[in-house]
Design a protein around this motif. Structure first.
Motif, short mmCIF file in Angstrom:
data_model
loop_
_atom_site.label_atom_id
_atom_site.label_comp_id
_atom_site.label_asym_id
_atom_site.label_seq_id
_atom_site.Cartn_x
_atom_site.Cartn_y
_atom_site.Cartn_z
N GLY A 201 0.80 -1.22 0.00
CA GLY A 201 0.00 0.00 0.00
C GLY A 201 0.83 1.27 0.00
N PHE A 202 0.18 2.37 -0.39
CA PHE A 202 0.84 3.67 -0.47
C PHE A 202 -0.04 4.72 0.20
CE2 PHE A 202 2.73 1.27 -3.85
CZ PHE A 202 4.05 1.69 -3.90
N LEU A 203 0.61 5.70 0.81
CA LEU A 203 -0.07 6.81 1.47
C LEU A 203 0.67 8.10 1.12
CD1 LEU A 203 -2.06 8.01 3.62
CD2 LEU A 203 -0.30 7.52 5.33
N LEU A 236 -1.91 19.69 6.27
CA LEU A 236 -1.47 18.36 5.92
C LEU A 236 -2.61 17.62 5.23
CD1 LEU A 236 0.24 15.80 5.89
CD2 LEU A 236 -0.34 15.47 8.31
N TYR A 237 -2.43 17.33 3.94
CA TYR A 237 -3.40 16.56 3.18
C TYR A 237 -2.93 15.11 3.13
CZ TYR A 237 -5.41 20.97 1.56
OH TYR A 237 -6.00 22.20 1.49
N ALA A 238 -3.77 14.20 3.61
CA ALA A 238 -3.49 12.77 3.54
C ALA A 238 -4.22 12.21 2.32
CB ALA A 238 -3.93 12.06 4.81
N LEU A 239 -3.47 11.54 1.47
CA LEU A 239 -3.99 11.06 0.18
C LEU A 239 -3.93 9.54 0.17
CD1 LEU A 239 -1.93 13.61 -1.94
CD2 LEU A 239 -4.34 13.81 -1.35
N ALA A 240 -5.09 8.91 0.00
CA ALA A 240 -5.19 7.46 0.08
C ALA A 240 -4.70 6.79 -1.19
CB ALA A 240 -6.64 7.05 0.36
N ALA A 245 -0.23 4.95 -8.11
CA ALA A 245 -0.94 5.74 -9.11
C ALA A 245 -2.18 6.41 -8.51
CB ALA A 245 -1.33 4.87 -10.30
N ASP A 246 -2.84 5.72 -7.57
CA ASP A 246 -4.02 6.31 -6.93
C ASP A 246 -3.65 7.56 -6.13
OD1 ASP A 246 -5.97 4.19 -7.64
OD2 ASP A 246 -4.66 2.96 -6.40
N VAL A 247 -2.52 7.50 -5.40
CA VAL A 247 -2.06 8.66 -4.63
C VAL A 247 -1.75 9.82 -5.58
CG1 VAL A 247 -0.26 9.56 -3.12
CG2 VAL A 247 -1.17 7.27 -2.74
N VAL A 248 -1.06 9.53 -6.67
CA VAL A 248 -0.69 10.59 -7.61
C VAL A 248 -1.93 11.20 -8.25
CG1 VAL A 248 0.55 11.10 -9.75
CG2 VAL A 248 1.59 9.61 -8.03
N ARG A 249 -2.91 10.37 -8.58
CA ARG A 249 -4.15 10.91 -9.16
C ARG A 249 -4.87 11.82 -8.16
NH1 ARG A 249 -4.90 5.38 -10.81
NH2 ARG A 249 -4.27 5.11 -13.01
N ARG A 250 -4.87 11.42 -6.89
CA ARG A 250 -5.54 12.26 -5.89
C ARG A 250 -4.79 13.58 -5.71
NH1 ARG A 250 -9.35 8.77 -4.00
NH2 ARG A 250 -8.72 6.61 -3.62
#
Length: 489
Positions: A201-203, A236-240, A245-250
């Motif tokens: 997973g990535f955060l 601080l924005y937390a991006l799921a 790729a999902d994190v980068v899109r968010r």
């Protein structure tokens, strides 16, 4: 403070208690007073806002996030019992919870837990602190296998065990060795985005603060990820994830996507420092044609100008720039001119006089026009944080491009580079806002104004616009070039 220096974590004061005040949580202790607010921003994205009440220079605006996503839905803090109260110390048994659509946050007086998309990230026991107006967030890197991002950086892809400073600088002026090396820090671009990998997973963690900041992912103290902001408000924005790729899109959805460039941007461009006459440009075009080599664009560096005066031409070397550029266009070749922000301080020079009349330039705290020393000599600088200045600049640049048949713009020296003159005296909003509040966004607002100039010429077109310096969100207006470098492959 020198480059590479940080504040030692033991020099931060740590909050000892919390209390809920409406939709905010206040953390306090000796010399500490922080206010924290949580908001649901978008699918898979939440925000924690950290305000330091010891920060007296509170006027700040970040343009990184798209306007429609800056408010979000406020999340009400709730009190709950901690399942392991011994982790909170002797004085606490309860914690604060923010439950959002994207995830959940648990907050104690000096610690924080973030749960998002199946990933849990904790601070260390004393992971929240302040030192005067400076903020510390110290996360434990338990089970973190990689750290990516940091924005326009060289060195290795995985930044775990690395450190980065977020302050836009004129790299070659600051680091004299950079033609031979590429490991300098800080650099031209300041984008404090870190993407952590845990298992599969990535955060994403995007620290939206336009001021100077440092991220240290275990270089100084293995196993700890420090974020230190030197003043100002930090969002601080937390991006799921779950995926990278999902994190980068968010992140792209949060800060905006880059517009498509013109098709000719993808061809071969010829640029160097510097072609000095119209004859050189004609000869260059003839050589490409003789060799049957396609070329999409030729670039004008600073020597096309009259004594480096902005929006002028050296008429001795370029007697008819519009005619030259039309001839090149007829041959399928576009032209790009370098444009610096600095305006020569010279009464009688039309650009300087009109800027003075519009009160368009940065000032010192006492109200004097701030003066630097760059290519034109004594130089003043547009205050792009002002809508009035951006409108003035857009008009001047649009007229220059239209009148001279120029196709593209290459923004330079907008870190901002000020020569031997310290930039700290360059204030904003008629001298009322200190330099550090907008330093990292100077190029951003210049790019915004320059994009407005292109839109005045062709509202539906795809402008060719590059900037040397940038921050988060600048991609909405301009692409970024690599800055001064050498072809040393």
């Amino acid at each position: 403070m020198f480059f590479g220096q940080k504040i030692h974590p033991l020099n931060f004061d740590i909050p000892e208690q919390w209390r809920i005040n409406g939709n905010t949580v206040e953390l306090s202790g000796p010399s500490v007073c922080l206010r924290i607010h949580c908001a649901d921003i978008a699918d898979g994205c939440l925000r924690l806002r950290f305000e330091n009440l010891h920060d007296t220079g509170s006027r700040q605006h970040s343009d990184a996030v798209l306007p429609e996503l800056r408010e979000g839905r406020s999340v009400v803090p709730m009190v709950s019992s901690h399942p392991n109260p011994h982790l909170l110390g002797e004085k606490e048994t309860d914690i604060v919870q923010f439950t959002t659509a994207a995830g959940r946050i648990e907050l104690g007086a000096s610690c924080l837990r973030l749960e998002l998309a199946g990933i849990t990230l904790d601070t260390v026991a004393e992971g929240i602190g302040s030192c005067g107006e400076n903020l510390l967030l110290n996360f434990a890197l338990n089970n973190v296998e990689g750290c990516y991002g940091f924005g326009e950086r060289t060195r290795r892809l995985n930044k775990l065990g690395d450190s980065a400073e977020f302050l836009t600088v004129d790299v070659v002026a600051v680091f004299r060795h950079t033609y031979a090396r590429d490991d300098y820090d800080p650099t031209y671009v300041a984008i404090p985005l870190a993407i952590l990998k845990t298992g599969e997973g990535f955060l994403g963690l995007f620290f939206d603060n336009p001021g100077r900041a440092v991220m240290d992912t275990g270089k100084s103290r293995p196993g700890e990820f420090w974020y230190q902001a030197f003043g100002g408000v930090t969002d601080l924005y937390a991006l799921a994830g779950p995926g990278l790729a999902d994190v980068v899109r968010r992140y792209a959805a949060l800060t905006g996507r880059a517009p498509l460039p013109p098709l000719w941007a993808l061809g071969y461009h010829q640029c160097r420092w510097s072609y000095r006459s119209a004859a050189e440009f004609r000869e260059l075009a003839a050589q490409f044609a003789a060799a049957d080599l396609p070329v999409s664009a030729l670039w004008y560096d600073i020597d096309y100008m009259d004594g480096f005066r902005l929006f002028t031409w050296n008429r001795g070397a370029f007697p008819d720039p519009a005619g030259l550029n039309h001839a090149l266009q007829a041959a399928g070749i576009r032209t790009v001119t370098i444009v610096d922000p600095g305006v020569k301080r010279e009464p009688g020079y039309a650009v300087y006089d009109s800027g003075r009349e519009r009160q368009a330039f940065c000032q010192t705290a006492s109200g004097r026009d701030y003066v630097g020393k760059v290519w034109p000599g004594d130089t003043v600088f547009p205050d792009f944080t002002l809508a009035n200045t951006r409108d003035w600049w857009a008009g001047k640049l649009a007229d220059f491009l239209r009148d001279n048949a120029v196709d593209g713009v290459w923004l330079d020296m907008n870190d901002p580079a000020t020569g031997y003159s310290r930039s700290e005296e360059m204030c904003f909003d008629h001298g009322s806002i200190s330099h550090d509040r907008y330093h990292n966004q100077y190029a951003h607002f210049m790019a915004m104004a320059s994009r407005a100039a292109c839109d005045r010429i062709d509202p539906d077109g795809r402008p060719f616009l590059l900037t040397r310096s940038a921050c988060a969100g600048t991609q909405r207006y301009s692409a970024v070039w690599t800055g001064d470098n050498a072809s040393n492959w």
